[in-house]
Design a protein around this motif. Structure first.
Motif, PDB file in Angstrom:
ATOM      1  N   ASP A   1     112.578  13.917  76.163  1.00  0.00           N
ATOM      2  CA  ASP A   1     112.126  14.321  74.825  1.00  0.00           C
ATOM      3  C   ASP A   1     111.387  15.654  74.964  1.00  0.00           C
ATOM      4  O   ASP A   1     110.169  15.722  74.826  1.00  0.00           O
ATOM      5  CB  ASP A   1     111.200  13.244  74.254  1.00  0.00           C
ATOM      6  N   PRO A   2     112.123  16.750  75.246  1.00  0.00           N
ATOM      7  CA  PRO A   2     111.427  18.002  75.542  1.00  0.00           C
ATOM      8  C   PRO A   2     110.783  18.663  74.329  1.00  0.00           C
ATOM      9  O   PRO A   2     109.926  19.537  74.497  1.00  0.00           O
ATOM     10  CB  PRO A   2     112.547  18.893  76.104  1.00  0.00           C
ATOM     11  N   HIS A   3     111.160  18.269  73.121  1.00  0.00           N
ATOM     12  CA  HIS A   3     110.643  18.939  71.931  1.00  0.00           C
ATOM     13  C   HIS A   3     109.474  18.157  71.350  1.00  0.00           C
ATOM     14  O   HIS A   3     109.643  17.140  70.689  1.00  0.00           O
ATOM     15  CB  HIS A   3     111.757  19.095  70.891  1.00  0.00           C
ATOM     16  N   TRP A   4     108.274  18.637  71.626  1.00  0.00           N
ATOM     17  CA  TRP A   4     107.087  17.970  71.136  1.00  0.00           C
ATOM     18  C   TRP A   4     105.967  18.995  71.091  1.00  0.00           C
ATOM     19  O   TRP A   4     106.055  20.085  71.658  1.00  0.00           O
ATOM     20  CB  TRP A   4     106.698  16.810  72.073  1.00  0.00           C
ATOM     21  N   ARG A   5     104.911  18.663  70.396  1.00  0.00           N
ATOM     22  CA  ARG A   5     103.671  19.446  70.453  1.00  0.00           C
ATOM     23  C   ARG A   5     102.497  18.487  70.271  1.00  0.00           C
ATOM     24  O   ARG A   5     102.652  17.415  69.670  1.00  0.00           O
ATOM     25  CB  ARG A   5     103.638  20.567  69.404  1.00  0.00           C
ATOM     26  N   ALA A   6     101.358  18.881  70.819  1.00  0.00           N
ATOM     27  CA  ALA A   6     100.139  18.104  70.610  1.00  0.00           C
ATOM     28  C   ALA A   6      99.666  18.324  69.179  1.00  0.00           C
ATOM     29  O   ALA A   6      99.719  19.443  68.657  1.00  0.00           O
ATOM     30  CB  ALA A   6      99.064  18.533  71.602  1.00  0.00           C
ATOM     31  N   SER A   7      99.199  17.249  68.547  1.00  0.00           N
ATOM     32  CA  SER A   7      98.749  17.344  67.156  1.00  0.00           C
ATOM     33  C   SER A   7      97.629  18.365  67.010  1.00  0.00           C
ATOM     34  O   SER A   7      97.550  19.055  65.993  1.00  0.00           O
ATOM     35  CB  SER A   7      98.296  15.976  66.647  1.00  0.00           C
ATOM     36  N   HIS A   8      96.765  18.455  67.988  1.00  0.00           N
ATOM     37  CA  HIS A   8      95.795  19.541  68.063  1.00  0.00           C
ATOM     38  C   HIS A   8      95.494  19.806  69.531  1.00  0.00           C
ATOM     39  O   HIS A   8      95.742  18.961  70.392  1.00  0.00           O
ATOM     40  CB  HIS A   8      94.524  19.254  67.265  1.00  0.00           C
TER      41      HIS A   8
END
Length: 558
Positions: A321-328
């Motif tokens: 799942d390479p497409h992610w970001r931290a919510s903050h």
């Protein structure tokens, strides 16, 4: 995990070994280069790595815009080690003989059951002042780690942080192996779901796009032995070759490729990206099981299968799942950066370009925070917005690429728009580098604090962002069935033919012009175009620095 971590580097300023102004988690290129920049400018820095070197890491190919960022890091933070990364010749002679050169971005579109077709291939030859690199990351990362230690960074390998707690004026880091460290600021660069992410309450937000499999392998045939490169272009093996097929792409890059076609005994990096919505995950995660997944997709395309016939993987990894970001990404005295803050497909040199931008910006913000005694969340809000902007823009680009993967026409159009953007990025960064070298630090730094929503820290040409948004919107329309891929491609090419930001250095809008080669004729055409037809924003960039970025081709600024 060991109870006796590896420790290297001096204790700065007589400070206790358990305390530092800044502690960075992760000994990849982002964390190590940032640590060296901070130590060079007077901070005491600890660098903690969960694993040890040498090791495999993604992100290997530089572009001119990446190399100009390394030059800016070197100039702004008085760190010549960063400038060396911008010189492919010095990388090969002083850092890693296994590293290669990066002279071309090649794209070959495949349909199941069909052999290679020259009319469905593109080749963009990379114009560069001093050459671009295909880094052998095990060597490069180890060299940077040693360079950071020489700068006074205290290095602890095989060390994992179990818990991070902000207390009165510092952060307490509890180690999984026992004991604790104290630091004024902790920066996590090494991955999601860490102790720092838990401490600031950051959640992982995923966008399902691609699933990525990566390998170092021997026996990979240089593609020029199977299919001739475009006329006037470099061998396919002297750059990154992207095989494109409906639903994904397979990228190949060779190490030790500077002296011509490398033998198959030289390792290559092979990366397969698949549309996660249509390709289920493999049953196992071992190297051989993942490699069988690569071969299963390759066998439908004879030319890809021939390139990988006889290849053997040395090591492999998977990004489910390479497409992610931290919510903050910010908390009190805590910061998530790069691989701890966002992920993305390794398409089109994204990894190193993002890494270099984040080092450039973060080092300045951290040094300013140390000077002011302020490591509060507000100090790093720009970095947070920038990383979210990077994730948004890259997700949109990968989604467009997945749509275009089923159509050579649309892929060709999308790739041309991307190429034009890298040219403008390089020229914009070169302008800032020249201003900084000439003592114009205020002007240079203003150009390196652009709108973070664009996904880039540096200013470029506003009209290009309009063109990119137009292109991405047409790809979305094609994905939703509101536009045929061919019609979307025709509309993009039409705009490339008539937009006043598009230089005639190459037939950007000509679907039959399938190789970008920097020629004298093209440069002279562009000189006339700049003087008579280019928009002022483009003229400002191109006139003083020329199409090589060196300031010798197109005269002087007006």
């Amino acid at each position: 995990m060991t109870s006796q971590p590896d420790n290297h580097g001096a204790t700065a300023g007589g400070r206790a070994a358990s305390h530092a102004d800044v502690t960075i988690l992760g000994t990849g290129i982002t964390g190590t280069l940032l640590a060296a920049a901070l130590a060079r400018n007077g901070l005491s820095v600890q660098l903690l790595g969960e694993d040890h070197h040498p090791r495999i890491a993604g992100g290997e190919a530089t572009l001119p815009c990446t190399s100009f960022l390394y030059e800016l890091i070197a100039a702004r933070y008085r760190l010549p080690e960063a400038a060396l990364l911008a010189d492919a010749g010095r990388v090969r002679t002083e850092v890693s003989h296994a590293s290669g050169i990066h002279r071309t971005w090649g794209f070959v579109h495949h349909e199941a059951g069909h052999e290679h077709r020259a009319g469905r291939s593109l080749q963009f030859n990379v114009p560069s002042e001093h050459g671009e690199s295909h880094f052998h990351r095990p060597d490069l990362d180890a060299w940077l780690l040693a360079a950071a230690a020489r700068r006074g960074v205290r290095v602890r390998q095989r060390t994992r942080v179990d818990k991070a707690v902000t207390e009165d004026g510092f952060v307490r880091l509890a180690l999984e192996s026992g004991g604790e460290l104290r630091t004024g600021l902790v920066i996590d660069t090494q991955g999601p779901d860490s102790a720092v992410a838990r401490a600031i309450g950051a959640e992982r937000v995923s966008t399902r796009a691609t699933r990525t499999y990566g390998f170092h392998a021997v026996g990979v045939q240089p593609y020029e032995r199977l299919a001739a490169p475009r006329p006037g272009s470099h061998p396919w093996s002297q750059g990154t070759l992207t095989h494109v097929f409906d639903g994904g792409w397979l990228q190949v890059g060779h190490f030790r490729n500077a002296e011509g076609t490398p033998p198959p005994t030289v390792p290559a990096v092979v990366t397969l990206s698949l549309d996660a919505a249509h390709h289920p995950a493999p049953a196992g995660h071992g190297t051989q099981e993942l490699w069988r997944e690569v071969l299963r997709h390759a066998e439908r395309h004879p030319a890809i299968a021939a390139q990988l016939a006889g290849a053997q993987p040395l090591t492999g990894w998977i990004e489910q799942d390479p497409h992610w970001r931290a919510s903050h990404t910010v908390g009190d005295r805590m910061l998530l950066l790069d691989r701890a803050a966002l992920g993305g497909d390794p398409l089109l040199g994204r990894d190193l370009y993002a890494s270099a931008q984040l080092v450039l910006v973060a080092a300045g913000d951290i040094l300013a925070g140390a000077r002011d005694g302020d490591f509060s969340p507000g100090r790093f809000r720009y970095l947070e917005r920038l990383q979210h902007g990077m994730a948004d823009r890259h997700d949109a680009l990968v989604a467009a690429a997945l749509t275009a993967s089923g159509s050579f026409d649309l892929w060709s159009a999308l790739a041309r728009v991307w190429l034009l953007g890298t040219m403008f990025d390089a020229l914009s960064l070169k302008r800032s580098a020249k201003e900084l070298a000439a003592g114009g630090s205020e002007a240079a730094l203003a150009g390196l604090r652009a709108d973070p929503a664009t996904g880039a820290c540096h200013q470029s040409i506003p009209e290009y962002r309009d063109l990119l948004d137009f292109t991405l919107a047409l790809c979305r329309a094609a994905a939703e069935g509101d536009q045929s891929p061919r019609r979307a491609a025709d509309r993009i090419l039409l705009r490339l033919r008539h937009d006043r930001i598009v230089p005639p250095i190459y037939g950007f809008g000509d679907p039959d012009d399938l190789e970008y080669v920097l020629s004298l004729q093209g440069r002279l055409r562009t000189l006339r175009w700049v003087r008579g037809q280019a928009l002022p924003s483009v003229r400002r960039l191109v006139r003083p620095y020329g199409l090589r970025g060196g300031g010798k081709d197109l005269g002087h600024d007006e």
